[in-house]
Motif scaffolding. Structure first.
Motif, mmCIF file in Angstrom:
data_model
loop_
_atom_site.group_PDB
_atom_site.id
_atom_site.type_symbol
_atom_site.label_atom_id
_atom_site.label_comp_id
_atom_site.label_asym_id
_atom_site.label_seq_id
_atom_site.Cartn_x
_atom_site.Cartn_y
_atom_site.Cartn_z
ATOM 1 N N THR A 1 0.832 -1.207 0.000
ATOM 2 C CA THR A 1 0.000 0.000 0.000
ATOM 3 C C THR A 1 0.868 1.259 0.000
ATOM 4 O OG1 THR A 1 -1.739 -1.222 1.099
ATOM 5 C CG2 THR A 1 -1.884 1.165 1.226
ATOM 6 N N PHE A 2 0.527 2.165 -0.894
ATOM 7 C CA PHE A 2 1.251 3.435 -1.021
ATOM 8 C C PHE A 2 0.268 4.587 -0.873
ATOM 9 C CE2 PHE A 2 3.136 0.291 -3.840
ATOM 10 C CZ PHE A 2 4.497 0.380 -3.553
ATOM 11 N N ILE A 3 0.807 5.741 -0.502
ATOM 12 C CA ILE A 3 -0.016 6.949 -0.523
ATOM 13 C C ILE A 3 0.122 7.556 -1.911
ATOM 14 C CG2 ILE A 3 -0.191 9.316 0.383
ATOM 15 C CD1 ILE A 3 0.320 8.187 3.114
ATOM 16 N N GLN A 4 -0.978 7.866 -2.545
ATOM 17 C CA GLN A 4 -0.906 8.425 -3.900
ATOM 18 C C GLN A 4 -0.259 9.806 -3.866
ATOM 19 O OE1 GLN A 4 -4.337 8.219 -6.315
ATOM 20 N NE2 GLN A 4 -4.693 6.071 -5.895
ATOM 21 N N PRO A 5 0.666 10.039 -4.808
ATOM 22 C CA PRO A 5 1.402 11.312 -4.783
ATOM 23 C C PRO A 5 0.615 12.471 -5.397
ATOM 24 C CG PRO A 5 2.214 9.902 -6.536
ATOM 25 C CD PRO A 5 1.112 9.146 -5.863
ATOM 26 N N ARG A 6 -0.549 12.737 -4.874
ATOM 27 C CA ARG A 6 -1.348 13.925 -5.225
ATOM 28 C C ARG A 6 -2.571 13.903 -4.327
ATOM 29 N NH1 ARG A 6 -2.717 10.051 -8.455
ATOM 30 N NH2 ARG A 6 -4.928 9.688 -8.809
ATOM 31 N N LEU A 7 -3.297 14.997 -4.277
ATOM 32 C CA LEU A 7 -4.500 15.027 -3.449
ATOM 33 C C LEU A 7 -5.719 15.015 -4.363
ATOM 34 C CD1 LEU A 7 -3.361 17.747 -0.870
ATOM 35 C CD2 LEU A 7 -3.159 15.263 -0.693
ATOM 36 N N ASN B 1 -7.984 16.765 -9.049
ATOM 37 C CA ASN B 1 -6.634 16.295 -8.722
ATOM 38 C C ASN B 1 -5.775 17.516 -8.425
ATOM 39 O OD1 ASN B 1 -6.667 13.340 -9.439
ATOM 40 N ND2 ASN B 1 -7.287 14.175 -11.421
ATOM 41 N N TYR B 2 -5.062 17.467 -7.301
ATOM 42 C CA TYR B 2 -4.192 18.584 -6.914
ATOM 43 C C TYR B 2 -2.748 18.081 -6.891
ATOM 44 C CZ TYR B 2 -2.314 22.184 -3.645
ATOM 45 O OH TYR B 2 -1.580 23.155 -3.023
ATOM 46 N N TYR B 3 -1.956 18.591 -7.851
ATOM 47 C CA TYR B 3 -0.532 18.260 -7.948
ATOM 48 C C TYR B 3 0.203 19.426 -7.277
ATOM 49 C CZ TYR B 3 -2.348 15.149 -11.594
ATOM 50 O OH TYR B 3 -3.064 14.205 -12.294
ATOM 51 N N ARG B 4 0.685 19.181 -6.044
ATOM 52 C CA ARG B 4 1.260 20.272 -5.253
ATOM 53 C C ARG B 4 2.535 20.821 -5.874
ATOM 54 N NH1 ARG B 4 0.510 16.224 -0.402
ATOM 55 N NH2 ARG B 4 0.841 14.927 -2.258
ATOM 56 N N SER B 5 3.273 19.971 -6.574
ATOM 57 C CA SER B 5 4.492 20.380 -7.286
ATOM 58 C C SER B 5 4.777 19.295 -8.317
ATOM 59 C CB SER B 5 5.674 20.471 -6.310
ATOM 60 O OG SER B 5 6.074 19.158 -5.954
ATOM 61 N N GLY B 6 5.912 19.437 -9.007
ATOM 62 C CA GLY B 6 6.305 18.430 -10.000
ATOM 63 C C GLY B 6 6.613 17.074 -9.398
ATOM 64 N N LEU C 1 -5.507 23.894 -14.546
ATOM 65 C CA LEU C 1 -5.218 25.235 -14.017
ATOM 66 C C LEU C 1 -3.846 25.195 -13.351
ATOM 67 C CD1 LEU C 1 -8.687 25.859 -12.315
ATOM 68 C CD2 LEU C 1 -7.831 27.042 -14.345
ATOM 69 N N GLY C 2 -3.028 26.203 -13.627
ATOM 70 C CA GLY C 2 -1.735 26.282 -12.961
ATOM 71 C C GLY C 2 -0.598 25.731 -13.805
ATOM 72 N N GLU C 3 0.366 25.144 -13.133
ATOM 73 C CA GLU C 3 1.598 24.654 -13.772
ATOM 74 C C GLU C 3 1.310 23.745 -14.978
ATOM 75 O OE1 GLU C 3 4.939 24.824 -14.519
ATOM 76 O OE2 GLU C 3 5.450 24.670 -12.387
ATOM 77 N N THR C 4 2.057 23.942 -16.055
ATOM 78 C CA THR C 4 1.934 23.051 -17.217
ATOM 79 C C THR C 4 2.508 21.684 -16.869
ATOM 80 O OG1 THR C 4 2.206 24.871 -18.769
ATOM 81 C CG2 THR C 4 2.702 22.681 -19.609
ATOM 82 N N ARG C 5 1.744 20.649 -17.105
ATOM 83 C CA ARG C 5 2.258 19.291 -16.902
ATOM 84 C C ARG C 5 2.104 18.495 -18.194
ATOM 85 N NH1 ARG C 5 3.112 17.828 -11.421
ATOM 86 N NH2 ARG C 5 3.990 15.943 -12.347
ATOM 87 N N THR C 6 2.882 17.432 -18.304
ATOM 88 C CA THR C 6 2.896 16.622 -19.530
ATOM 89 C C THR C 6 1.956 15.432 -19.354
ATOM 90 O OG1 THR C 6 5.212 17.238 -19.673
ATOM 91 C CG2 THR C 6 4.450 15.528 -21.182
ATOM 92 N N PHE C 7 1.094 15.278 -20.331
ATOM 93 C CA PHE C 7 0.131 14.164 -20.324
ATOM 94 C C PHE C 7 0.642 13.171 -21.354
ATOM 95 C CE2 PHE C 7 -4.683 13.211 -20.794
ATOM 96 C CZ PHE C 7 -4.739 12.589 -19.557
ATOM 97 N N GLU D 1 7.826 15.614 -12.640
ATOM 98 C CA GLU D 1 8.780 16.537 -13.268
ATOM 99 C C GLU D 1 9.379 17.352 -12.119
ATOM 100 O OE1 GLU D 1 7.571 18.209 -17.330
ATOM 101 O OE2 GLU D 1 5.656 17.508 -16.568
ATOM 102 N N PRO D 2 10.385 16.781 -11.441
ATOM 103 C CA PRO D 2 10.873 17.367 -10.180
ATOM 104 C C PRO D 2 11.325 18.816 -10.289
ATOM 105 C CG PRO D 2 11.816 15.200 -10.539
ATOM 106 C CD PRO D 2 11.079 15.550 -11.798
ATOM 107 N N LEU D 3 11.661 19.281 -11.492
ATOM 108 C CA LEU D 3 12.123 20.670 -11.592
ATOM 109 C C LEU D 3 10.970 21.670 -11.582
ATOM 110 C CD1 LEU D 3 15.035 20.303 -14.168
ATOM 111 C CD2 LEU D 3 15.146 20.427 -11.669
ATOM 112 N N LYS D 4 9.757 21.171 -11.750
ATOM 113 C CA LYS D 4 8.609 22.084 -11.740
ATOM 114 C C LYS D 4 8.141 22.302 -10.312
ATOM 115 C CE LYS D 4 7.061 21.589 -16.384
ATOM 116 N NZ LYS D 4 5.997 21.225 -17.322
ATOM 117 N N LEU D 5 8.040 23.564 -9.921
ATOM 118 C CA LEU D 5 7.706 23.873 -8.527
ATOM 119 C C LEU D 5 6.247 24.275 -8.358
ATOM 120 C CD1 LEU D 5 10.885 25.956 -7.618
ATOM 121 C CD2 LEU D 5 10.456 23.531 -7.209
ATOM 122 N N GLY D 6 5.606 24.671 -9.452
ATOM 123 C CA GLY D 6 4.262 25.232 -9.352
ATOM 124 C C GLY D 6 3.196 24.180 -9.096
#
Ligand SMILES: O=C(O)CCC(=O)C(=O)O
Ligand SMILES: [Fe+2]
Length: 202
Positions: free
Chosen positions: A56-62, A110-115, A140-146, A186-191
Motif C-alpha cells: 500500500t502506497f499513498i498516492q502522490p497527489r490530493l 486532482n491537486y498536484y502540489r508540485s512536480g 489550471l496552474g503549472e503546465t504538466r505533460t500528459f 517533473e521534479p524541476l517544476k515547482l508550481g
C-alpha cells in the motif's frame, strides 16, 4: 470574427483508435489565477492510498470527488461517495457543458502540489462510466505533460500533450479502451496544478 481571438470550440487532435479534442484557453468570470487559489484553499483535499501487488502506497497527489447524490464511483480500488456540488464547481461545470455540448454529473479534482506529484498510467474505463465515456479535463496552474501509451499496438508511438494553464481536453470514443494515460513526475517544476475531470456516471 476577430482573427486574433483564440478559438472557442474544441479542436480534434489526430490520434488513432480514440478521439481526443482540445481547447487552448477557457476563460471564466474570475481570473484563472483566482480560480486556482480558491480551489486549492476551499477544497477538502484527501490523500488516497493505492495498493499495488499487495503493497500500500499513498498516492502522490490530493484528490476530491464531487457529484450528484447517489452517483458513487470506484477509482483505483477506492469507493467514493461524492461531496455536494459547490456554486463555484457548478459554474465551471456549466461552462464546460456549453463547450462540450454534453452533460456531466460528477467531477474528480486532482491537486498536484508540485512536480513531485504525479498520476500513474491508467485508463478511465470503470463500468459506471459506460461504453465510450466523454471525459472533459480542465487544467489550471503549472503546465504538466500528459502521456498516452497505446495498450496493444507497440508500433504506435506514445503521444505527449502539454496541459497548459486554462486548457481543456476531452477524451472520447474508444480512447479508454485502446490507450492508457498518466502524468509523470517533473521534479524541476515547482508550481501547483489543479485538474478537474468532468464525467458522466450512469
Ligand atoms: O491530471 C490530469 O490531467 C489527468 C487526470 C486523470 O487522468 C484522471 O483523473 O483520471
Ligand atoms: Fe484518467
Amino acid at each position: 470574427m476577430d482573427l486574433f481571438e483564440s478559438p472557442s470550440e474544441l479542436i480534434k487532435i489526430p490520434m488513432s483508435d480514440g478521439d481526443l479534442y482540445s481547447l487552448q484557453s477557457l476563460k471564466f468570470d474570475c481570473s484563472n489565477e483566482d480560480l486556482l487559489s480558491r480551489l486549492i484553499l476551499e477544497t477538502p483535499w484527501r490523500e488516497e492510498k493505492i495498493t499495488v501487488w499487495g503493497k500500500t502506497f499513498i498516492q502522490p497527489r490530493l484528490i476530491a470527488w464531487y457529484g450528484d447524490k447517489g452517483k458513487n464511483y470506484t477509482y483505483s480500488g477506492n469507493k467514493f461517495e461524492p461531496l455536494a456540488w459547490t456554486p463555484l464547481l457548478l459554474s465551471i461545470k456549466k461552462k464546460i457543458e456549453e463547450v462540450c455540448k454534453k452533460n456531466f454529473n460528477s467531477v474528480l479534482l486532482n491537486y498536484y502540489r508540485s512536480g513531485l506529484d504525479s498520476l500513474g498510467f491508467h485508463s478511465d474505463d470503470e463500468p459506471e462510466l459506460g461504453e465510450n465515456p466523454s471525459i472533459a479535463s480542465l487544467s489550471l496552474g503549472e503546465t504538466r505533460t500528459f502521456i498516452f501509451k497505446h495498450k496493444k499496438n507497440k508500433s504506435i508511438a506514445p503521444m505527449k500533450i502539454y496541459l497548459t494553464d486554462e486548457s481543456l481536453i476531452v477524451m472520447d470514443g474508444d480512447i479508454q479502451k485502446n490507450w492508457i494515460h498518466g502524468i509523470p513526475k517533473e521534479p524541476l517544476k515547482l508550481g501547483a496544478r489543479v485538474n478537474l475531470t468532468f464525467r458522466y456516471i450512469l
